[in-house]
Write a protein that holds these residues in place. Structure first.
Motif, PDB file in Angstrom:
ATOM      1  N   VAL A 136      43.540  43.433  40.529  1.00  0.00           N
ATOM      2  CA  VAL A 136      44.986  43.548  40.335  1.00  0.00           C
ATOM      3  C   VAL A 136      45.467  42.972  39.003  1.00  0.00           C
ATOM      4  CG1 VAL A 136      47.243  42.911  41.277  1.00  0.00           C
ATOM      5  CG2 VAL A 136      45.424  43.670  42.806  1.00  0.00           C
ATOM      6  N   PRO A 137      44.999  41.798  38.557  1.00  0.00           N
ATOM      7  CA  PRO A 137      45.530  41.277  37.282  1.00  0.00           C
ATOM      8  C   PRO A 137      45.367  42.243  36.118  1.00  0.00           C
ATOM      9  CG  PRO A 137      44.326  39.561  38.445  1.00  0.00           C
ATOM     10  CD  PRO A 137      44.085  40.831  39.199  1.00  0.00           C
ATOM     11  N   ILE A 138      44.221  42.934  36.039  1.00  0.00           N
ATOM     12  CA  ILE A 138      44.006  43.875  34.927  1.00  0.00           C
ATOM     13  C   ILE A 138      44.967  45.043  35.032  1.00  0.00           C
ATOM     14  CG2 ILE A 138      42.352  45.436  33.860  1.00  0.00           C
ATOM     15  CD1 ILE A 138      40.126  43.613  34.832  1.00  0.00           C
ATOM     16  N   VAL A 139      45.062  45.638  36.214  1.00  0.00           N
ATOM     17  CA  VAL A 139      45.927  46.809  36.409  1.00  0.00           C
ATOM     18  C   VAL A 139      47.394  46.426  36.227  1.00  0.00           C
ATOM     19  CG1 VAL A 139      46.583  48.613  38.030  1.00  0.00           C
ATOM     20  CG2 VAL A 139      44.227  47.809  37.973  1.00  0.00           C
ATOM     21  N   PHE A 140      47.783  45.286  36.757  1.00  0.00           N
ATOM     22  CA  PHE A 140      49.156  44.797  36.678  1.00  0.00           C
ATOM     23  C   PHE A 140      49.609  44.682  35.221  1.00  0.00           C
ATOM     24  CE2 PHE A 140      52.209  41.276  36.472  1.00  0.00           C
ATOM     25  CZ  PHE A 140      53.100  41.577  37.487  1.00  0.00           C
ATOM     26  N   TRP A 141      48.789  44.053  34.381  1.00  0.00           N
ATOM     27  CA  TRP A 141      49.202  43.818  32.995  1.00  0.00           C
ATOM     28  C   TRP A 141      49.005  45.028  32.104  1.00  0.00           C
ATOM     29  CZ3 TRP A 141      52.534  40.498  31.577  1.00  0.00           C
ATOM     30  CH2 TRP A 141      52.692  39.307  32.291  1.00  0.00           C
TER      31      TRP A 141
END
Length: 473
Positions: A321-326
């Motif tokens: 999620v952190p990669i996709v979110f940012w």
């Protein structure tokens, strides 16, 4: 450091690196080929030599970018076979023919007319040369269509059966596979992104030269054309992105929830999380800044509509999620910056100060690379958001790689990084040098093979209308 990372992660990193490097060239050359077609059409229609100067100026840049795109793309084909042989074996009956269609239609079309486009001016008629330019532009779009069809099928696979060997094989019409559920949205979004990337580069180069030579007619014209593209296409891209998001929510809901950072279900309207620090381990977004109900308004067009959360899906199906979110926020943020630049240019044009507004020129120059960053961020959002699958819902990434040892993949990854930065870094530096020189009267296109090399006595260089280049001065 690399020796402690497993082979799958290294193979993914290697493919991500090479495809990201490759993606920057087609995302530019797709739009630039169409821009060249418009420039040549305007020159033939009006007879205004300024269009021909711009055509020759950007043709040199296109030739280098197109060449680097072809070379970097060839590497990907080999890499799929070496690092992802299981994926190739299982998905090959569908992916292979689609890739072959791309070669048989688009690549042959581009290759057949590219030489005429680059070196045929003055050797063939104006109409035939313009036809070659049109065919190269068409070829880039056809190539994009097939590649996006392949990728879209991996995202929303339909029209297949899995045989006794675990292979995906066509079932019924190929049209079902080609025009899979996400294909139209993904194609429109990608093509507009390519045109915006080109408009940003052309506008950035124009802004740079307007700051130095504000009275140059060619610079003014290419800057004006780029700003028109920005103003017209950015709102369309936002609408296309919204439609694409709704389609993704239907077929890949967990990806959209990762993009939005929605871990918890929202039965009475989901908030829009603007910023925060997502954590899969804690299943929450720390320090988040959110606006109530706006998430449901965007995704359902109803502020009170319910939305699921990632907690409604098994953890094994969660993307990082952190990669996709940012990456999603980088793409969207740059999209709104492009919208701001386009609106500012319209306001300056309305006031009759487009060529005197130095703040807009600086903004265009600084935004020049933004299209490349946005398309890479969009690609990361799409591909990382599909994890843990290569063929969504059917074939796990962990089951798709070749039986290679981690040190072997690590060694090839290091080699790719060194070679790519050396070779393509030099190519990009050369392109920047070409851009640093403004379009000049008597501008020449890509140099052709010297005539004396073929035993022919050199003749004075002629312009397309069979006059000496100095006639443009």
């Amino acid at each position: 450091m690399l020796e402690h990372i497993d082979a799958v992660t290294l193979a993914r990193a290697q493919f991500a690196f090479t495809v990201s490097f490759h993606f920057i060239f087609p995302s530019f050359s797709i739009g630039l080929a169409s821009f060249l077609m418009v420039l040549e059409a305007q020159w033939l229609r009006t007879g205004d030599a300024t269009y021909k100067i711009l055509y020759r100026y950007w043709l040199k840049i296109f030739a280098v970018a197109f060449g680097m795109g072809v070379v970097s793309g060839i590497v990907l084909s080999y890499q799929i076979g070496t690092n992802w042989s299981v994926f190739s074996a299982k998905a090959g009956p569908i992916v292979g023919p689609l890739m072959a269609y791309e070669v048989l239609t688009a690549f042959f079309l581009e290759a057949g007319f590219l030489g005429v486009m680059l070196f045929g001016e003055g050797k063939v008629g104006k109409e035939l040369h313009f036809l070659a330019t049109c065919m190269v532009a068409l070829g880039t779009l056809i190539s994009t269509t097939w590649i996006i069809s392949v990728n879209s099928w991996m995202q929303t696979p339909v029209g297949f059966l899995i045989n006794a060997h675990g292979q995906f094989v066509p079932a019924g019409s190929w049209l079902t596979i080609i025009f899979n559920p996400s294909f139209p949205y993904r194609l429109v979004h990608t093509v507009i992104a390519a045109y915006l990337t080109t408009a940003l580069v052309v506008g950035g180069v124009g802004g740079y030269h307007l700051l130095r030579t504000p009275g140059d007619a060619g610079v003014r014209r290419m800057f004006s054309m780029a700003m028109w593209m920005m103003a017209l296409l950015t709102p369309l891209q936002i609408l296309a992105g919204d439609a694409h998001g709704l389609n993704t929510l239907k077929y890949q809901p967990a990806k959209v929830l990762a993009m939005e950072g929605d871990y918890d279900p929202s039965p009475h309207g989901a908030p829009l999380v603007l910023f925060g620090l997502p954590s899969n381990a804690e299943a929450r977004v720390r320090y988040k800044l959110e606006i109530p109900r706006i998430g449901s308004l965007i995704l359902r067009h109803d502020p009170n509509a319910s939305l699921p959360g990632l907690k409604d899906f098994p953890r094994s199906q969660w993307a990082p999620v952190p990669i996709v979110f940012w990456s999603f926020r980088i793409m969207v943020g740059l999209g709104f910056a492009m919208l701001g630049l386009g609106l500012a240019s319209l306001f300056a044009r309305w006031r009759g100060r487009l060529y005197e507004a130095r703040l807009i020129h600086w903004g265009a120059m600084l935004m020049g690379p933004a299209g490349f960053v946005a398309v890479i961020a969009g690609w990361v959002t799409t591909e990382v958001g599909r994890q843990p699958y290569t063929v969504f819902g059917y074939l796990l990434t962990a089951h798709s790689h070749s039986p290679l040892a981690a040190p072997a993949v690590a060694a090839s990854l290091v080699a790719f990084v060194i070679v790519y930065f050396a070779v393509f870094g030099a190519g990009i530096f050369y392109v920047l040098r070409l851009m640093a020189a403004r379009p000049m009267p008597g501008e020449q296109g890509p140099p052709s093979i010297p005539q004396h090399a073929a035993g022919v006595t050199p003749a004075p260089a002629l312009d397309a209308d069979h006059s000496l280049p100095g006639a443009l001065q």
